[in-house]
Design an enzyme around this catalytic site. Structure first.
Site, mmCIF file in Angstrom:
data_model
loop_
_atom_site.group_PDB
_atom_site.id
_atom_site.type_symbol
_atom_site.label_atom_id
_atom_site.label_comp_id
_atom_site.label_asym_id
_atom_site.label_seq_id
_atom_site.Cartn_x
_atom_site.Cartn_y
_atom_site.Cartn_z
ATOM 1 N N CYS A 1 46.501 38.200 36.661
ATOM 2 C CA CYS A 1 45.860 37.932 37.009
ATOM 3 C C CYS A 1 44.551 38.051 36.362
ATOM 4 O O CYS A 1 43.541 37.417 36.945
ATOM 5 C CB CYS A 1 45.528 38.606 38.896
ATOM 6 S SG CYS A 1 46.137 39.789 38.075
ATOM 7 N N GLU B 1 44.496 40.172 46.834
ATOM 8 C CA GLU B 1 44.359 40.096 45.603
ATOM 9 C C GLU B 1 44.604 37.978 45.450
ATOM 10 O O GLU B 1 45.506 38.152 45.259
ATOM 11 C CB GLU B 1 45.046 40.835 44.902
ATOM 12 C CG GLU B 1 44.426 41.008 43.325
ATOM 13 C CD GLU B 1 45.355 40.803 41.958
ATOM 14 O OE1 GLU B 1 45.278 40.053 41.001
ATOM 15 O OE2 GLU B 1 46.107 42.547 41.950
#
Length: 490
Positions: A264, A227
């Site tokens: 994020c 990720e």
């Protein structure tokens, strides 16, 4: 001291030996190991939060909530693997009358990959680090884990790992099922080790891509579930802007500064109708008036934030809307550009500013939005701020093509752990089509194996007609759900 190559090798070999023992454990046993880890973290919560606050500059209430989330996730995964749906047990009995000719007895289910290397994230020292989503889902899948501690909170990583290993030992799990390593040399050796069968990573695009390429270059390439973050664009339609612009700007200000912009899922780009620059500036200044700045997670992240904001600010067609700073505890910055500028230079939309900064893009008409979305790279999330009467079918379709989660009239900084959650997206958001959050994350660390014409007693438990583990089975095309146990659970 950082882990040496010899120590790394010993940890991986011990993990492999533990995996060979643990792979025989039934779902109930494995679930009890996860529950023991959850209880261990709860029992050590005060000390863990104290260490985390000292190392990361994050506030204790935030860390307490994050640790609570981590414990909840472990228990949710325990319930999930007790249900057994992750096995995807499928049975086709032999059938002499099968439409394409006689069919042999075929049975398929999912098995764990083996030893998984996990790289911890800096911005979530509990939820995405030592016993975060990657480690928890790999253990739930039946794998062993060797965790590479993040440099930004090594003391916390060591303390957490001690709690985890003690809990697993107390629950009777094989020794070596979970271990911790530190340092760059160990990180590289972990990706290279032939006994490591997959990598889980949460971090920067540059760091993740380097490890992804390394994993692909092995003599035996392995899955790399990375990720890498993203921009998380938000699109505001003209009708939504007319109806509730103050509400939208207030939500935007709160979302891109939450956690000092170190999420994020932070909204890094906001598309709004043109012609209201002064009003937007005033509204954002008011919304940010009570913002309480704090230190960023590390000096390295602070310098990266300064470079990213300064670089985008100096780009042709970009100007400052709300002027922040790069103090030890930086004030928020909002930059402004136009749809014409990003059409000339789409790179403007691809610069992540990891910290309290974001970019506003002014457009002229709703008809531009779908094409503007086409300039974006892969996203973890995209958001529509729209009204019920808006025809956003084309725009929503474009957003579904490039993002893992679409929001309607919400804000992306909040990723609950649940069954339907998807935290992922096309590259560079991630390096795979899977999720790192939610119960589906377990399936990343599994692979299917089929057994043909095996005698019943030689089959794995989930594939036997007797179904001793009481898991869901698809038999000759029809699902058979397990019966309730005496405790009322499945």
């Amino acid at each position: 001291m950082n882990t040496t190559a010899g120590q790394l090798n010993a940890s991986v070999e011990a993990a492999h030996a533990a995996f060979e023992k643990a792979r025989l454990a039934g779902p109930g046993t494995r679930a009890s190991w996860l529950e023991a880890v959850a209880a261990g973290l709860e029992g050590d919560a005060a000390a863990l939060v104290e260490v985390a606050a000292a190392e990361t500059h994050l506030a204790e209430p935030r860390l307490q909530g994050e640790l609570k989330r981590t414990v909840f996730q472990l228990r949710l995964f325990a319930d999930e693997i007790r249900r057994g749906e992750h096995f995807d047990a499928t049975i086709d009995h032999d059938d002499a009358a099968w439409g394409m000719g006689p069919r042999p007895d075929l049975r398929r289910y999912n098995v764990p990959l083996g030893v998984v290397g996990v790289f911890g994230a800096s911005n979530f020292p509990f939820a995405f680090s030592v016993m975060g989503g990657d480690s928890a889902s790999a253990l739930a899948a039946g794998c062993a884990v060797v965790h590479k501690a993040h440099d930004g909170h090594q003391e916390l990583a060591v303390r957490t790992a001690e709690t985890v290993t003690a809990a697993l030992e107390g629950a009777g799990a094989p020794s070596g099922l979970f271990s911790l390593v530190t340092g760059r040399q160990a990180a590289e050796a972990l990706v290279d080790h032939p006994l490591v069968k997959a990598i889980g990573f949460t971090g920067s695009t540059a760091g993740g891509r380097a490890l992804f390429d390394r994993a692909a270059a092995r003599p035996e390439p392995i899955p790399f579930f990375g990720e890498l973050g993203g921009i998380n664009a938000v699109f505001v339609t003209g009708n939504a802007w007319s109806a509730r612009r103050a509400e939208i700007l207030g939500g935007y200000a709160g979302s891109f500064t939450l956690g000092m912009g170190q999420f994020c899922t932070k909204p890094g780009v906001l598309f709004i109708p043109a012609g209201h620059t002064d009003e937007v500036r005033d509204s954002l200044r008011n919304a940010l008036a009570d913002f309480a700045p704090a230190q960023l997670l590390s000096e390295r992240l602070h310098e990266g934030f300064r470079q990213a904001v300064a670089g985008l600010r100096d780009t042709a067609g970009v100007q400052v809307l709300v002027d922040g700073d790069f103090a030890e505890a930086p004030a928020p910055t909002v930059l402004l550009t136009t749809a014409d500028a990003v059409r000339r230079d789409p790179g403007i939309l691809r610069q992540e500013m990891f910290g309290p900064a974001s970019l506003v893009v002014e457009y002229s008409d709703d008809s531009e939005l779908a094409a503007l979305a086409g300039l974006l790279e892969g996203q973890l999330t995209t958001t529509l701020q729209a009204e019920p009467e808006d025809d956003v079918a084309e725009l929503a379709g474009r957003l579904a093509d490039i993002s893992g989660r679409l929001l309607w009239n919400g804000w992306p900084t909040g990723v609950t752990v649940s069954y339907a959650q998807h935290h992922g997206g096309p590259y560079p958001a991630t390096t795979s089509g899977t999720t790192s959050v939610g119960t589906a994350a377990i399936r990343r660390f599994l692979r299917p194996v089929a057994f043909q014409s095996f005698p019943e007693q030689r089959l794995p438990e989930p594939l036997r007609d007797a179904n001793p583990w009481n898991v869901p089975q698809r038999v000759d095309g029809a699902w058979r759900r397990p019966s309730a146990r005496p405790d009322g659970q499945l």
